[in-house]
Scaffold this motif. Structure first.
Motif, PDB file in Angstrom:
ATOM      1  N   SER A 113       0.817  -1.214   0.000  1.00  0.00           N
ATOM      2  CA  SER A 113       0.000   0.000   0.000  1.00  0.00           C
ATOM      3  C   SER A 113       0.848   1.258   0.000  1.00  0.00           C
ATOM      4  O   SER A 113       0.352   2.340  -0.336  1.00  0.00           O
ATOM      5  CB  SER A 113      -0.933   0.009   1.220  1.00  0.00           C
ATOM      6  N   SER A 118      -1.917   7.081  -3.764  1.00  0.00           N
ATOM      7  CA  SER A 118      -2.886   7.298  -2.685  1.00  0.00           C
ATOM      8  C   SER A 118      -4.298   7.490  -3.194  1.00  0.00           C
ATOM      9  O   SER A 118      -5.256   7.000  -2.603  1.00  0.00           O
ATOM     10  CB  SER A 118      -2.454   8.515  -1.853  1.00  0.00           C
ATOM     11  N   VAL A 121      -5.924   4.190  -3.957  1.00  0.00           N
ATOM     12  CA  VAL A 121      -6.357   3.514  -2.733  1.00  0.00           C
ATOM     13  C   VAL A 121      -7.671   4.112  -2.246  1.00  0.00           C
ATOM     14  O   VAL A 121      -8.609   3.405  -1.865  1.00  0.00           O
ATOM     15  CB  VAL A 121      -5.277   3.624  -1.649  1.00  0.00           C
ATOM     16  N   SER A 122      -7.755   5.442  -2.270  1.00  0.00           N
ATOM     17  CA  SER A 122      -8.967   6.122  -1.825  1.00  0.00           C
ATOM     18  C   SER A 122     -10.158   5.763  -2.709  1.00  0.00           C
ATOM     19  O   SER A 122     -11.256   5.476  -2.213  1.00  0.00           O
ATOM     20  CB  SER A 122      -8.741   7.630  -1.829  1.00  0.00           C
ATOM     21  N   ALA A 165      -8.859   3.769   5.230  1.00  0.00           N
ATOM     22  CA  ALA A 165      -7.949   4.400   4.268  1.00  0.00           C
ATOM     23  C   ALA A 165      -6.686   4.899   4.947  1.00  0.00           C
ATOM     24  O   ALA A 165      -5.569   4.747   4.428  1.00  0.00           O
ATOM     25  CB  ALA A 165      -8.664   5.555   3.563  1.00  0.00           C
ATOM     26  N   HIS A 166      -6.825   5.486   6.125  1.00  0.00           N
ATOM     27  CA  HIS A 166      -5.648   5.986   6.831  1.00  0.00           C
ATOM     28  C   HIS A 166      -4.762   4.852   7.342  1.00  0.00           C
ATOM     29  O   HIS A 166      -3.536   4.973   7.363  1.00  0.00           O
ATOM     30  CB  HIS A 166      -6.090   6.876   7.995  1.00  0.00           C
ATOM     31  N   THR A 168      -4.231   2.061   5.902  1.00  0.00           N
ATOM     32  CA  THR A 168      -3.398   1.544   4.805  1.00  0.00           C
ATOM     33  C   THR A 168      -2.128   2.358   4.634  1.00  0.00           C
ATOM     34  O   THR A 168      -1.185   1.903   3.994  1.00  0.00           O
ATOM     35  CB  THR A 168      -4.176   1.577   3.474  1.00  0.00           C
ATOM     36  N   TRP A 169      -2.094   3.544   5.197  1.00  0.00           N
ATOM     37  CA  TRP A 169      -0.930   4.427   5.120  1.00  0.00           C
ATOM     38  C   TRP A 169      -0.049   4.333   6.356  1.00  0.00           C
ATOM     39  O   TRP A 169       1.178   4.405   6.283  1.00  0.00           O
ATOM     40  CB  TRP A 169      -1.424   5.859   4.908  1.00  0.00           C
ATOM     41  N   GLU A 230      -3.455  13.979   6.113  1.00  0.00           N
ATOM     42  CA  GLU A 230      -3.744  13.170   4.932  1.00  0.00           C
ATOM     43  C   GLU A 230      -4.905  13.750   4.135  1.00  0.00           C
ATOM     44  O   GLU A 230      -5.948  14.081   4.684  1.00  0.00           O
ATOM     45  CB  GLU A 230      -4.069  11.731   5.360  1.00  0.00           C
ATOM     46  N   ARG A 233      -5.843  10.061   0.406  1.00  0.00           N
ATOM     47  CA  ARG A 233      -6.517   8.821   0.791  1.00  0.00           C
ATOM     48  C   ARG A 233      -7.862   9.084   1.467  1.00  0.00           C
ATOM     49  O   ARG A 233      -8.661   8.161   1.617  1.00  0.00           O
ATOM     50  CB  ARG A 233      -5.614   8.001   1.717  1.00  0.00           C
ATOM     51  N   THR A 234      -8.080  10.318   1.893  1.00  0.00           N
ATOM     52  CA  THR A 234      -9.336  10.652   2.556  1.00  0.00           C
ATOM     53  C   THR A 234     -10.390  11.136   1.581  1.00  0.00           C
ATOM     54  O   THR A 234     -11.592  10.955   1.814  1.00  0.00           O
ATOM     55  CB  THR A 234      -9.085  11.751   3.614  1.00  0.00           C
TER      56      THR A 234
END
Length: 295
Positions: A113, A118, A121-122, A165-166, A168-169, A230, A233-234
């Motif tokens: 990830s 990003s 992913v989002s 989502a967060h 994954t970061w 962030e 991804r948000t």
């Protein structure tokens, strides 16, 4: 004591480092300075007066945007991400101390990830939760739960899709830190605890955890700060509300007064406070095992 003459290479590297620091922190310094302008201040230099006027304007609100609510949402999400990152990273670090079937696949899946864009992913998480919404609505309709169906909105939200989502970061960073910590950890301390009759839980609580506590605080700081600012991804995975960074991004196109700089200053202060608390706590925790060994 006389110092030796510095070579030309030293001065070149020193100037390069100074330019790097200025490039890194210069924009933040400019924002902080411009946020303290007077009522006639603008978005660029020269400054017009010196006051807290724009901080008062910020407290009153920026149009229809509720900055206070966005701030509380970001703080709540950041603290939740921090807690999950700490717990999952420590548990994963303990698990990976032993050989796991499929451990390599699991590790590379988690770390993958970090290299995924990003925004992709989002988008993927947002799509996943929209499909989940469709499935839940069909299930409620099939069971005849019309009242619940009418009130049902979406599964997208701060503590569902945005939290995932967060994580994954933040989780890959926490896992990598725990790998580094346990690779240097001396198992003799645990063996000594078991020889003295400690259970596995007592050995972890009284031996392992105090020794890795400063690193755990560092993982928590990583989790909070990465979540706090962030955006990508948000953006597609938060639903119908916004965090503070998303509100700030939106305000850059509508707010034309230094109040937006005041908001940037407030967010930076919160970030530095969290980092300061984390550094202080890690130093305090690092001293305790040393004091116990010398006692």
């Amino acid at each position: 004591m006389q110092t030796k003459d510095r070579s030309a290479t030293f001065w070149f590297l020193a100037l390069f480092f100074a330019a790097y620091v200025l490039f890194l922190y210069g924009p933040m310094l400019v924002i902080v300075v411009l946020s303290f302008q007077g009522p006639e201040g603008g978005l660029t230099f020269p400054m017009r007066g010196l006051s807290l006027h724009w901080f008062h304007k910020l407290a009153e609100g920026l149009g229809v945007v509720d900055i206070g609510a966005a701030l509380y949402r970001s703080l709540g999400l950041g603290l939740t991400v921090m807690a999950f990152t700490i717990v999952f990273s420590v548990l994963a670090g303990l698990a990976f101390r032993k050989k796991l079937r499929g451990g390599h696949l699991l590790f590379f899946t988690v770390v993958a990830s970090l290299i995924m864009p990003s925004i992709i992913v989002s988008l993927g998480i947002g799509l996943e939760f929209r499909l989940l919404d469709g499935g839940i609505k069909k299930m409620l309709e099939a069971f005849g739960m019309d009242g619940v169906l009418e009130n049902y909105g979406t599964a997208l939200g701060i503590y569902t899709s945005a939290l995932g989502a967060h994580l994954t970061w933040t989780l890959p960073f926490g896992l990598l830190i725990m790998f580094a910590i346990f690779n240097r950890f001396n198992p003799a301390y645990e063996e000594a605890a078991r020889d003295l009759g400690a259970t596995p839980w007592q050995g972890f609580r009284h031996v392992v955890l105090p020794l890795i506590a400063p690193s755990v605080v560092g993982i928590g700081m990583f989790g909070f700060t990465l979540s706090w600012d962030e955006i990508a991804r948000t953006s597609q995975a938060i639903g119908d509300v916004n965090t503070l960074p998303l509100e700030l991004q939106g305000l850059t196109t509508t707010v034309t007064t230094p109040s937006i700089y005041a908001l940037g200053t407030v967010t930076m202060v919160v970030s530095f406070l969290v980092m300061g608390l984390a550094v202080g706590l890690s130093k305090l925790l690092a001293k305790k095992p040393a004091n116990r060994r010398t006692a």
